[in-house]
Scaffold this motif. Structure first.
Motif, mmCIF file in Angstrom:
data_model
loop_
_atom_site.group_PDB
_atom_site.id
_atom_site.type_symbol
_atom_site.label_atom_id
_atom_site.label_comp_id
_atom_site.label_asym_id
_atom_site.label_seq_id
_atom_site.Cartn_x
_atom_site.Cartn_y
_atom_site.Cartn_z
ATOM 1 N N PRO A 44 18.597 54.729 38.001
ATOM 2 C CA PRO A 44 19.406 54.898 36.783
ATOM 3 C C PRO A 44 20.640 55.733 37.075
ATOM 4 O O PRO A 44 20.669 56.535 38.015
ATOM 5 N N VAL A 45 21.669 55.556 36.245
ATOM 6 C CA VAL A 45 22.902 56.297 36.470
ATOM 7 C C VAL A 45 23.528 56.668 35.129
ATOM 8 O O VAL A 45 23.507 55.886 34.176
ATOM 9 N N ALA A 46 24.057 57.884 35.058
ATOM 10 C CA ALA A 46 24.837 58.323 33.903
ATOM 11 C C ALA A 46 26.307 58.053 34.205
ATOM 12 O O ALA A 46 26.775 58.268 35.326
ATOM 13 N N MET A 47 27.036 57.594 33.188
ATOM 14 C CA MET A 47 28.403 57.133 33.387
ATOM 15 C C MET A 47 29.365 57.872 32.460
ATOM 16 O O MET A 47 29.066 58.073 31.283
ATOM 17 N N ALA A 48 30.517 58.264 32.996
ATOM 18 C CA ALA A 48 31.586 58.842 32.188
ATOM 19 C C ALA A 48 32.799 57.928 32.267
ATOM 20 O O ALA A 48 33.178 57.486 33.358
ATOM 21 N N ASP A 49 33.395 57.641 31.126
ATOM 22 C CA ASP A 49 34.508 56.702 31.028
ATOM 23 C C ASP A 49 35.713 57.446 30.446
ATOM 24 O O ASP A 49 35.706 57.829 29.267
ATOM 25 N N PHE A 50 36.749 57.641 31.265
ATOM 26 C CA PHE A 50 37.920 58.402 30.838
ATOM 27 C C PHE A 50 39.007 57.459 30.334
ATOM 28 O O PHE A 50 39.472 56.598 31.067
ATOM 29 N N GLY A 51 39.382 57.656 29.059
ATOM 30 C CA GLY A 51 40.293 56.735 28.404
ATOM 31 C C GLY A 51 39.550 55.477 28.017
ATOM 32 O O GLY A 51 40.022 54.358 28.242
ATOM 33 N N CYS A 52 38.396 55.652 27.385
ATOM 34 C CA CYS A 52 37.457 54.544 27.155
ATOM 35 C C CYS A 52 37.961 53.530 26.132
ATOM 36 O O CYS A 52 37.515 52.371 26.129
ATOM 37 N N GLY A 53 38.861 53.948 25.215
ATOM 38 C CA GLY A 53 39.289 53.024 24.171
ATOM 39 C C GLY A 53 38.102 52.540 23.360
ATOM 40 O O GLY A 53 37.272 53.336 22.911
ATOM 41 N N ASN A 54 37.965 51.223 23.223
ATOM 42 C CA ASN A 54 36.842 50.674 22.460
ATOM 43 C C ASN A 54 35.675 50.267 23.343
ATOM 44 O O ASN A 54 34.788 49.543 22.894
ATOM 45 N N SER A 55 35.660 50.728 24.609
ATOM 46 C CA SER A 55 34.559 50.468 25.562
ATOM 47 C C SER A 55 34.267 48.981 25.725
ATOM 48 O O SER A 55 33.128 48.573 25.965
ATOM 49 N N LEU A 56 35.296 48.184 25.656
ATOM 50 C CA LEU A 56 35.149 46.739 25.545
ATOM 51 C C LEU A 56 34.334 46.098 26.666
ATOM 52 O O LEU A 56 33.490 45.235 26.412
ATOM 53 N N LEU A 57 34.559 46.518 27.921
ATOM 54 C CA LEU A 57 33.911 45.857 29.054
ATOM 55 C C LEU A 57 32.578 46.470 29.448
ATOM 56 O O LEU A 57 31.854 45.904 30.274
ATOM 57 N N ILE A 58 32.246 47.626 28.879
ATOM 58 C CA ILE A 58 31.087 48.385 29.355
ATOM 59 C C ILE A 58 29.756 47.637 29.228
ATOM 60 O O ILE A 58 28.972 47.607 30.191
ATOM 61 N N PRO A 59 29.425 47.019 28.091
ATOM 62 C CA PRO A 59 28.126 46.340 28.013
ATOM 63 C C PRO A 59 27.924 45.283 29.092
ATOM 64 O O PRO A 59 26.865 45.230 29.730
ATOM 65 N N GLU A 60 28.923 44.449 29.322
ATOM 66 C CA GLU A 60 28.785 43.411 30.345
ATOM 67 C C GLU A 60 28.801 44.009 31.743
ATOM 68 O O GLU A 60 28.058 43.569 32.632
ATOM 69 N N MET A 61 29.610 45.024 31.954
ATOM 70 C CA MET A 61 29.737 45.638 33.267
ATOM 71 C C MET A 61 28.447 46.298 33.726
ATOM 72 O O MET A 61 28.144 46.357 34.919
ATOM 73 N N THR A 62 27.660 46.800 32.778
ATOM 74 C CA THR A 62 26.446 47.563 33.121
ATOM 75 C C THR A 62 25.167 46.853 32.712
ATOM 76 O O THR A 62 24.091 47.456 32.735
ATOM 77 N N ARG A 63 25.259 45.581 32.373
ATOM 78 C CA ARG A 63 24.108 44.863 31.827
ATOM 79 C C ARG A 63 22.916 44.812 32.792
ATOM 80 O O ARG A 63 21.757 44.804 32.362
ATOM 81 N N SER A 64 23.190 44.783 34.090
ATOM 82 C CA SER A 64 22.123 44.592 35.075
ATOM 83 C C SER A 64 21.619 45.891 35.691
ATOM 84 O O SER A 64 20.832 45.855 36.643
ATOM 85 N N VAL A 65 22.063 47.036 35.180
ATOM 86 C CA VAL A 65 21.585 48.311 35.704
ATOM 87 C C VAL A 65 21.020 49.157 34.567
ATOM 88 O O VAL A 65 21.259 48.886 33.390
ATOM 89 N N GLN A 66 20.275 50.182 34.938
ATOM 90 C CA GLN A 66 19.719 51.100 33.945
ATOM 91 C C GLN A 66 20.740 52.207 33.695
ATOM 92 O O GLN A 66 20.890 53.127 34.493
ATOM 93 N N LEU A 67 21.436 52.110 32.583
ATOM 94 C CA LEU A 67 22.461 53.090 32.242
ATOM 95 C C LEU A 67 21.794 54.254 31.512
ATOM 96 O O LEU A 67 21.386 54.134 30.352
ATOM 97 N N ASP A 68 21.695 55.380 32.205
ATOM 98 C CA ASP A 68 21.010 56.548 31.660
ATOM 99 C C ASP A 68 22.009 57.448 30.943
ATOM 100 O O ASP A 68 22.202 58.615 31.273
#
Length: 235
Positions: A44-68
């Protein structure tokens, strides 16, 4: 009402640019997803997104990993509201903070194993960029990875030439004239593009190791730089 309409127009324009891949978001998603899946497949990995806006790509980008846990940082409150809805719909545990990305890691957030920033750091001048990468290097643990995508200017190209070329490119791609006016006003007021050489110097002088570097985007005259960075132990 005018401010709300202006904000809606801005994000409609941004969404259109992303959907039509004018800045290389499609290539960014492919490259970032491949790296994240390969590196964090078994942990699992914890993620920080700087200048995330509406986080548009995050769900698809992390779909196959355990986002902690996901920490999104941005100054646009309305964009964070959209991000909240998107993350909740995808069941992603999140913390969204309204603050300047150049402030570094928030004090009340856990240290991430993965940092991500797309088309955001260029809003700071070179001094701010250097301070930003140095601060994050000091705040994050060894082997923390950093996925970075941002705008890039060609060597010996002036900013005026860059913006004129960019405006012509957007117009040819069919960006609505009213949207184009908002986009170009923003770029001319807030963007500080760097050459590839300067980007590399900024991250390396801050301590980050460059694992991979490539150009992104559908148009050679308007490339974006994509880098995979890693926090190495200070000698």
């Amino acid at each position: 009402m005018k401010l709300l309409r202006f904000f809606k127009d801005q994000w409609n324009a941004y969404q259109w640019v992303v959907d039509n891949n004018l800045m290389g978001h499609r290539e960014l998603l492919t490259a970032a997803t491949s790296f994240i899946e390969d590196r964090y497949r078994d942990s699992p990995v914890a993620m920080a997104d700087f200048g995330c806006g509406n986080s548009l790509l995050i769900p698809e980008m992390t779909r196959s990993v355990q986002l902690d846990g996901y920490c999104g940082i941005d100054l646009a409150e309305n964009a964070l509201s959209m991000a909240k809805q998107l993350l909740e719909c995808n069941g992603i545990k999140h913390q969204l903070l309204c603050q300047d990305l150049f402030s570094g890691m928030p004090e009340n957030s856990s240290s991430p194993g993965l940092i991500y920033s797309a088309f955001a750091v260029h809003h700071g001048d070179q001094q701010k960029k250097r301070q930003f990468f140095s601060k994050l290097f000091q705040q994050t643990p060894d082997h923390c990875a950093f996925v970075l995508a941002d705008i890039m200017i060609h060597p010996h190209q002036g900013f005026d030439d860059y913006t004129q070329m960019l405006e012509q490119y957007f117009a040819k791609q069919g960006v609505r004239p009213d949207w184009l006016s908002h986009i170009m006003t923003h770029i001319r007021q807030y963007d500080y593009p760097e050459t590839e050489e300067t980007w590399l110097d900024i991250v390396r002088s801050s301590g980050w190791k460059v694992l991979q570097k490539q150009s992104l985007g559908p148009h050679d005259e308007y490339p974006a730089i994509f880098m995979l960075l890693e926090h190495g132990k200070v000698a």
